[in-house]
Write a protein that holds these residues in place. Structure first.
Motif, PDB file in Angstrom:
ATOM      1  N   TYR B  33       0.834  -1.206  -0.005  1.00 23.56           N
ATOM      2  CA  TYR B  33      -0.042   0.023  -0.040  1.00 23.56           C
ATOM      3  C   TYR B  33       0.996   1.092  -0.222  1.00 23.56           C
ATOM      4  O   TYR B  33       1.803   1.387   0.808  1.00 23.56           O
ATOM      5  CB  TYR B  33      -0.913   0.161   1.291  1.00 23.56           C
ATOM      6  N   TYR B  35       0.414   5.197   1.130  1.00 22.50           N
ATOM      7  CA  TYR B  35      -0.592   6.292   1.473  1.00 22.50           C
ATOM      8  C   TYR B  35       0.127   7.538   1.496  1.00 22.50           C
ATOM      9  O   TYR B  35       1.525   7.963   1.523  1.00 22.50           O
ATOM     10  CB  TYR B  35      -0.538   5.902   3.185  1.00 22.50           C
ATOM     11  N   PRO B  43      -3.071   9.491   7.687  1.00 21.04           N
ATOM     12  CA  PRO B  43      -2.598   8.789   6.328  1.00 21.04           C
ATOM     13  C   PRO B  43      -3.796   8.666   5.412  1.00 21.04           C
ATOM     14  O   PRO B  43      -4.765   8.210   6.043  1.00 21.04           O
ATOM     15  CB  PRO B  43      -1.878   7.735   6.540  1.00 21.04           C
ATOM     16  N   PHE B  45      -5.121   6.951   1.711  1.00 27.06           N
ATOM     17  CA  PHE B  45      -4.863   5.864   0.857  1.00 27.06           C
ATOM     18  C   PHE B  45      -4.725   6.401  -0.435  1.00 27.06           C
ATOM     19  O   PHE B  45      -5.457   7.213  -0.987  1.00 27.06           O
ATOM     20  CB  PHE B  45      -6.205   4.868   0.811  1.00 27.06           C
ATOM     21  N   TYR B  48      -3.146   0.325  -3.847  1.00 29.94           N
ATOM     22  CA  TYR B  48      -2.816  -1.102  -3.289  1.00 29.94           C
ATOM     23  C   TYR B  48      -2.631  -1.804  -4.187  1.00 29.94           C
ATOM     24  O   TYR B  48      -3.095  -2.033  -5.438  1.00 29.94           O
ATOM     25  CB  TYR B  48      -4.040  -1.441  -2.677  1.00 29.94           C
ATOM     26  N   ALA B  55      -4.423  -3.420  -7.490  1.00 28.14           N
ATOM     27  CA  ALA B  55      -5.770  -3.819  -7.348  1.00 28.14           C
ATOM     28  C   ALA B  55      -6.838  -2.790  -7.049  1.00 28.14           C
ATOM     29  O   ALA B  55      -7.914  -2.714  -7.181  1.00 28.14           O
ATOM     30  CB  ALA B  55      -5.793  -4.904  -6.285  1.00 28.14           C
ATOM     31  N   ASP B  56      -6.116  -1.663  -6.549  1.00 27.72           N
ATOM     32  CA  ASP B  56      -7.157  -0.557  -6.256  1.00 27.72           C
ATOM     33  C   ASP B  56      -6.284   0.729  -6.208  1.00 27.72           C
ATOM     34  O   ASP B  56      -5.390   0.941  -5.427  1.00 27.72           O
ATOM     35  CB  ASP B  56      -7.629  -0.918  -4.785  1.00 27.72           C
ATOM     36  N   SER B  58      -7.634   3.928  -6.398  1.00 30.10           N
ATOM     37  CA  SER B  58      -8.908   4.676  -6.427  1.00 30.10           C
ATOM     38  C   SER B  58      -8.473   6.157  -5.524  1.00 30.10           C
ATOM     39  O   SER B  58      -9.090   7.176  -5.601  1.00 30.10           O
ATOM     40  CB  SER B  58     -10.258   4.301  -5.591  1.00 30.10           C
ATOM     41  N   MET B  98      -4.635  -9.641   3.094  1.00 31.20           N
ATOM     42  CA  MET B  98      -5.709  -8.489   3.708  1.00 31.20           C
ATOM     43  C   MET B  98      -6.199  -8.976   5.052  1.00 31.20           C
ATOM     44  O   MET B  98      -6.046 -10.078   5.693  1.00 31.20           O
ATOM     45  CB  MET B  98      -6.881  -8.693   2.871  1.00 31.20           C
ATOM     46  N   LEU B  99      -6.269  -7.946   5.956  1.00 31.22           N
ATOM     47  CA  LEU B  99      -6.796  -7.913   7.329  1.00 31.22           C
ATOM     48  C   LEU B  99      -5.807  -8.338   8.324  1.00 31.22           C
ATOM     49  O   LEU B  99      -5.916  -8.621   9.584  1.00 31.22           O
ATOM     50  CB  LEU B  99      -8.250  -8.694   7.317  1.00 31.22           C
ATOM     51  N   THR B 100      -4.444  -8.641   7.881  1.00 31.71           N
ATOM     52  CA  THR B 100      -3.468  -8.907   8.776  1.00 31.71           C
ATOM     53  C   THR B 100      -2.756  -7.671   8.912  1.00 31.71           C
ATOM     54  O   THR B 100      -3.249  -6.552   8.264  1.00 31.71           O
ATOM     55  CB  THR B 100      -2.539  -9.892   7.855  1.00 31.71           C
ATOM     56  N   GLU B 101      -2.003  -7.620   9.912  1.00 30.13           N
ATOM     57  CA  GLU B 101      -1.287  -6.199  10.055  1.00 30.13           C
ATOM     58  C   GLU B 101      -0.404  -5.709   8.930  1.00 30.13           C
ATOM     59  O   GLU B 101       0.063  -6.634   8.361  1.00 30.13           O
ATOM     60  CB  GLU B 101      -0.219  -6.674  11.308  1.00 30.13           C
ATOM     61  N   ALA B 102      -0.775  -4.435   8.835  1.00 35.22           N
ATOM     62  CA  ALA B 102       0.008  -3.741   7.648  1.00 35.22           C
ATOM     63  C   ALA B 102       1.192  -3.171   8.537  1.00 35.22           C
ATOM     64  O   ALA B 102       1.157  -2.463   9.456  1.00 35.22           O
ATOM     65  CB  ALA B 102      -0.981  -2.825   7.111  1.00 35.22           C
ATOM     66  N   PHE B 104       4.421  -0.587   8.271  1.00 41.23           N
ATOM     67  CA  PHE B 104       4.608   0.703   7.768  1.00 41.23           C
ATOM     68  C   PHE B 104       6.233   1.055   7.812  1.00 41.23           C
ATOM     69  O   PHE B 104       6.762   0.782   8.750  1.00 41.23           O
ATOM     70  CB  PHE B 104       3.745   1.976   8.490  1.00 41.23           C
ATOM     71  N   GLY B 105       6.509   1.505   6.524  1.00 44.78           N
ATOM     72  CA  GLY B 105       7.821   1.995   6.455  1.00 44.78           C
ATOM     73  C   GLY B 105       7.919   3.369   7.213  1.00 44.78           C
ATOM     74  O   GLY B 105       6.720   3.993   7.691  1.00 44.78           O
TER      75      GLY B 105
END
Lengths: 114, 113
Positions: B33, B35, B43, B45, B48, B55-56, B58, B98-102, B104-105
């Motif tokens: 992702y 952001y 942040p 979005f 993705y 995939a997205d 938008s 998806m829905l697992t921990e993201a 971040f840098g």
């Protein structure tokens, strides 16, 4: 569309006092909820999350949050804060059938004073 | 590396110039992702990737913004004809699904002068 509102931009609190950081969301579909924390000069880190099951979720460092569907809230609480909890806290949501993209609130700066 | 790596950490560019921001995700993470975080805001979005495909997208604000992930690992966010309003911290995150921990840098702080 989903949105997240964090009602307080700054929360000053004395060390060892309790704290609550408020988060409300808006969504017409089911959501998953997250709290992220950003310590000074560090990246965002996941603090805790609600996906399903018990509406009360806890982190390893003493924070907890309760999912309240009727009030569309996910407030973050800690009974006794430490200086090291000083950071910016972000509430976020993602919807069940989505790509996992997060919609963040504006953030709340928690400032713990000695 | 152990975490998500973003380079450069800071970038100052002149209005109208082209910039590229790089993200090295955690090895094996299929989801990536981007952001954008403006001062005093959470942040927002942008885009993705699942594997190599976007995939997205938008959240991309306009056609000056473009991102690629050609081999399913490293991603590059490209901004053409930069404007002062593009100044922000650009964050990259990766997750195993998806829905697992993201994770971040630390972000790239872009300043357009």
């Amino acid at each position: 569309a989903q949105s997240v509102t964090q009602l307080d931009s700054q929360v000053p609190v004395f060390e060892e006092a309790p704290v609550e950081l408020r988060c409300n969301y808006s969504s017409s579909v089911s959501v998953y909820l997250f709290w992220y924390v950003q310590y000074p000069n560090q990246g965002l880190q996941l603090l805790l999350k609600y996906l399903s099951g018990s509406t009360l979720v806890e982190s390893i460092n003493g924070f907890e949050a309760e999912f309240n569907k009727s009030q569309t809230s996910f407030h973050l609480r800690k009974p006794s804060v430490h200086i090291s909890d000083t950071a910016e806290y972000f509430c976020a949501v993602t919807i069940s059938s989505n790509t996992g993209k997060l919609i963040f609130g504006q953030g709340t700066t928690l400032q713990v004073k000695p | 590396g152990a975490g998500v790596s973003q380079t450069p950490s800071n970038k100052v560019t002149e209005k109208g110039k082209y910039v590229e921001l790089r993200c090295d995700p955690i090895s094996g993470h299929t989801a990536l992702y981007w952001y954008r975080q403006s001062l005093g805001q959470g942040p927002e979005f942008l885009i993705y990737f699942q594997g190599t495909g976007a995939a997205d997208d938008s959240g991309l604000p306009n056609d000056r913004f473009f991102a690629v992930r050609p081999e399913g690992s490293v991603s590059t966010l490209k901004i053409q004809r930069t404007e002062r309003g593009d100044s922000a911290v650009y964050l990259c995150a990766s997750s195993p699904g998806m829905l697992t921990e993201a994770f971040f840098g630390q972000g790239t702080r872009l300043t357009v002068v």
